[in-house]
Design a protein around this motif. Structure first.
Motif, PDB file in Angstrom:
ATOM      1  N   UNK A  60       0.756  -1.228   0.073  1.00  0.00           N
ATOM      2  CA  UNK A  60       0.057  -0.111  -0.019  1.00  0.00           C
ATOM      3  C   UNK A  60       0.722   1.355   0.107  1.00  0.00           C
ATOM      4  N   UNK A  61       1.983   0.963   0.283  1.00  0.00           N
ATOM      5  CA  UNK A  61       2.950   2.218   0.212  1.00  0.00           C
ATOM      6  C   UNK A  61       3.989   2.379  -0.908  1.00  0.00           C
ATOM      7  N   UNK A  62       3.362   1.516  -2.085  1.00  0.00           N
ATOM      8  CA  UNK A  62       4.142   1.496  -3.119  1.00  0.00           C
ATOM      9  C   UNK A  62       5.476   0.564  -3.333  1.00  0.00           C
ATOM     10  N   UNK A  63       5.747  -0.035  -2.272  1.00  0.00           N
ATOM     11  CA  UNK A  63       6.859  -0.458  -1.892  1.00  0.00           C
ATOM     12  C   UNK A  63       6.965  -2.211  -2.836  1.00  0.00           C
ATOM     13  N   UNK A  64       7.841  -2.499  -3.728  1.00  0.00           N
ATOM     14  CA  UNK A  64       7.479  -3.989  -4.143  1.00  0.00           C
ATOM     15  C   UNK A  64       7.960  -4.846  -3.285  1.00  0.00           C
ATOM     16  N   UNK A  65       7.289  -5.915  -3.278  1.00  0.00           N
ATOM     17  CA  UNK A  65       7.641  -7.189  -2.416  1.00  0.00           C
ATOM     18  C   UNK A  65       7.312  -8.378  -3.374  1.00  0.00           C
ATOM     19  N   UNK A  66       7.624  -9.475  -2.650  1.00  0.00           N
ATOM     20  CA  UNK A  66       7.166 -10.892  -3.199  1.00  0.00           C
ATOM     21  C   UNK A  66       6.519 -11.942  -2.270  1.00  0.00           C
ATOM     22  N   UNK A  67       5.756 -13.056  -2.692  1.00  0.00           N
ATOM     23  CA  UNK A  67       5.436 -13.897  -1.909  1.00  0.00           C
ATOM     24  C   UNK A  67       5.378 -15.212  -2.628  1.00  0.00           C
ATOM     25  N   UNK A  68       5.903 -16.251  -1.625  1.00  0.00           N
ATOM     26  CA  UNK A  68       6.350 -17.372  -2.076  1.00  0.00           C
ATOM     27  C   UNK A  68       4.964 -18.403  -1.944  1.00  0.00           C
ATOM     28  N   UNK A  69       4.226 -19.117  -2.727  1.00  0.00           N
ATOM     29  CA  UNK A  69       3.039 -19.705  -2.788  1.00  0.00           C
ATOM     30  C   UNK A  69       3.547 -21.271  -2.857  1.00  0.00           C
ATOM     31  N   UNK A  70       2.822 -22.197  -2.003  1.00  0.00           N
ATOM     32  CA  UNK A  70       2.938 -23.470  -2.248  1.00  0.00           C
ATOM     33  C   UNK A  70       2.080 -24.128  -3.149  1.00  0.00           C
ATOM     34  N   UNK A  71       1.834 -25.412  -3.683  1.00  0.00           N
ATOM     35  CA  UNK A  71       1.200 -25.939  -4.515  1.00  0.00           C
ATOM     36  C   UNK A  71      -0.255 -25.676  -4.334  1.00  0.00           C
ATOM     37  N   UNK A  72      -0.649 -25.510  -3.090  1.00  0.00           N
ATOM     38  CA  UNK A  72      -2.051 -25.547  -2.845  1.00  0.00           C
ATOM     39  C   UNK A  72      -2.528 -23.986  -2.744  1.00  0.00           C
ATOM     40  N   UNK A  73      -1.644 -23.304  -3.082  1.00  0.00           N
ATOM     41  CA  UNK A  73      -1.742 -21.805  -3.258  1.00  0.00           C
ATOM     42  C   UNK A  73      -1.557 -20.860  -1.912  1.00  0.00           C
ATOM     43  N   UNK A  74      -1.233 -21.664  -0.962  1.00  0.00           N
ATOM     44  CA  UNK A  74      -1.221 -21.080   0.419  1.00  0.00           C
ATOM     45  C   UNK A  74       0.380 -20.061   0.433  1.00  0.00           C
ATOM     46  N   UNK A  75       0.293 -19.215   1.116  1.00  0.00           N
ATOM     47  CA  UNK A  75       1.707 -18.444   1.102  1.00  0.00           C
ATOM     48  C   UNK A  75       2.500 -19.034   2.121  1.00  0.00           C
ATOM     49  N   UNK A  76       3.795 -19.276   1.739  1.00  0.00           N
ATOM     50  CA  UNK A  76       4.692 -19.885   2.744  1.00  0.00           C
ATOM     51  C   UNK A  76       5.995 -19.195   3.009  1.00  0.00           C
ATOM     52  N   UNK A  77       5.903 -17.908   2.243  1.00  0.00           N
ATOM     53  CA  UNK A  77       6.827 -16.961   2.660  1.00  0.00           C
ATOM     54  C   UNK A  77       6.695 -15.520   2.145  1.00  0.00           C
ATOM     55  N   UNK A  78       6.724 -14.638   2.824  1.00  0.00           N
ATOM     56  CA  UNK A  78       6.787 -13.088   2.458  1.00  0.00           C
ATOM     57  C   UNK A  78       8.099 -12.377   2.371  1.00  0.00           C
ATOM     58  N   UNK A  79       8.456 -11.740   1.392  1.00  0.00           N
ATOM     59  CA  UNK A  79       9.910 -11.085   1.394  1.00  0.00           C
ATOM     60  C   UNK A  79       9.665  -9.742   2.174  1.00  0.00           C
ATOM     61  N   UNK A  80      10.752  -8.985   2.456  1.00  0.00           N
ATOM     62  CA  UNK A  80      10.991  -7.628   2.880  1.00  0.00           C
ATOM     63  C   UNK A  80      10.395  -6.671   1.769  1.00  0.00           C
ATOM     64  N   UNK A  81      10.294  -5.467   1.987  1.00  0.00           N
ATOM     65  CA  UNK A  81       9.779  -4.677   1.080  1.00  0.00           C
ATOM     66  C   UNK A  81      11.103  -4.111   0.518  1.00  0.00           C
ATOM     67  N   UNK A  82      11.066  -3.826  -0.724  1.00  0.00           N
ATOM     68  CA  UNK A  82      12.265  -3.532  -1.719  1.00  0.00           C
ATOM     69  C   UNK A  82      11.993  -1.926  -2.110  1.00  0.00           C
ATOM     70  N   UNK A  83      13.154  -1.463  -2.380  1.00  0.00           N
ATOM     71  CA  UNK A  83      13.183  -0.060  -3.096  1.00  0.00           C
ATOM     72  C   UNK A  83      12.804   0.045  -4.595  1.00  0.00           C
ATOM     73  N   UNK A  84      12.852  -1.040  -5.057  1.00  0.00           N
ATOM     74  CA  UNK A  84      12.419  -0.990  -6.621  1.00  0.00           C
ATOM     75  C   UNK A  84      12.153  -2.667  -6.934  1.00  0.00           C
ATOM     76  N   UNK A  85      11.515  -2.504  -8.161  1.00  0.00           N
ATOM     77  CA  UNK A  85      10.909  -3.676  -8.691  1.00  0.00           C
ATOM     78  C   UNK A  85      12.472  -4.587  -9.453  1.00  0.00           C
ATOM     79  N   UNK A  86      13.186  -3.760  -9.581  1.00  0.00           N
ATOM     80  CA  UNK A  86      14.529  -4.492  -9.767  1.00  0.00           C
ATOM     81  C   UNK A  86      15.167  -5.199  -8.907  1.00  0.00           C
ATOM     82  N   UNK A  87      15.188  -4.464  -7.619  1.00  0.00           N
ATOM     83  CA  UNK A  87      15.787  -4.986  -6.427  1.00  0.00           C
ATOM     84  C   UNK A  87      14.949  -6.253  -5.837  1.00  0.00           C
ATOM     85  N   UNK A  88      13.719  -6.224  -6.022  1.00  0.00           N
ATOM     86  CA  UNK A  88      12.648  -7.451  -5.812  1.00  0.00           C
ATOM     87  C   UNK A  88      13.106  -8.435  -6.571  1.00  0.00           C
ATOM     88  N   UNK A  89      13.072  -8.420  -7.856  1.00  0.00           N
ATOM     89  CA  UNK A  89      13.356  -9.324  -8.825  1.00  0.00           C
ATOM     90  C   UNK A  89      14.600  -9.919  -8.399  1.00  0.00           C
TER      91      UNK A  89
END
Length: 108
Positions: A60-89
């Motif tokens: 919501x603060x426009x910071x890129x991040x990612x989540x890792x999902x399991x095969x059942x689509x449950x979130x198994x991990x959430x990343x830190x917030x990154x300064x850019x989409x490139x840093x997130x990638x």
């Protein structure tokens, strides 16, 4: 070297995947048992190499991040917030490479 930091928080358990600099790259949910937290680590090891399991998002603060999902689509991990989409990638690529073989440091 990357490692999973398994720890107790109050009456629950959780883990962080930490990088070479000991900074948190990926954080788990809270688990009611140590065994469930260990199963969460095993799930990250299995699912992290595959691009299809990642969701690239923006906070919501426009910071890129990612989540890792399991095969059942449950979130198994959430990343830190990154300064850019490139840093997130770059973070996603790092997790793909390092998470499958990272050892567990049991700090419970």
């Amino acid at each position: 070297m990357a490692y999973y930091d398994l720890k107790r928080t109050g009456t629950q358990y959780m883990f962080n995947l930490r990088g070479n600099n000991h900074e948190v790259v990926l954080t788990s949910e809270r688990y009611t048992t140590k065994q469930n937290a260990q199963a969460g680590i095993a799930s990250v090891k299995v699912h992290s190499p595959y691009e299809a399991n990642y969701r690239r998002l923006t906070s919501t603060s426009n910071a890129p991040y990612f989540v890792l999902k399991a095969a059942n689509n449950e979130t198994i991990g959430t990343s830190e917030l990154y300064s850019s989409a490139n840093a997130r990638d770059t973070g996603v690529e790092w997790v793909k490479k390092n998470a499958p073989s990272a050892p567990i440091q049991d700090n419970t």
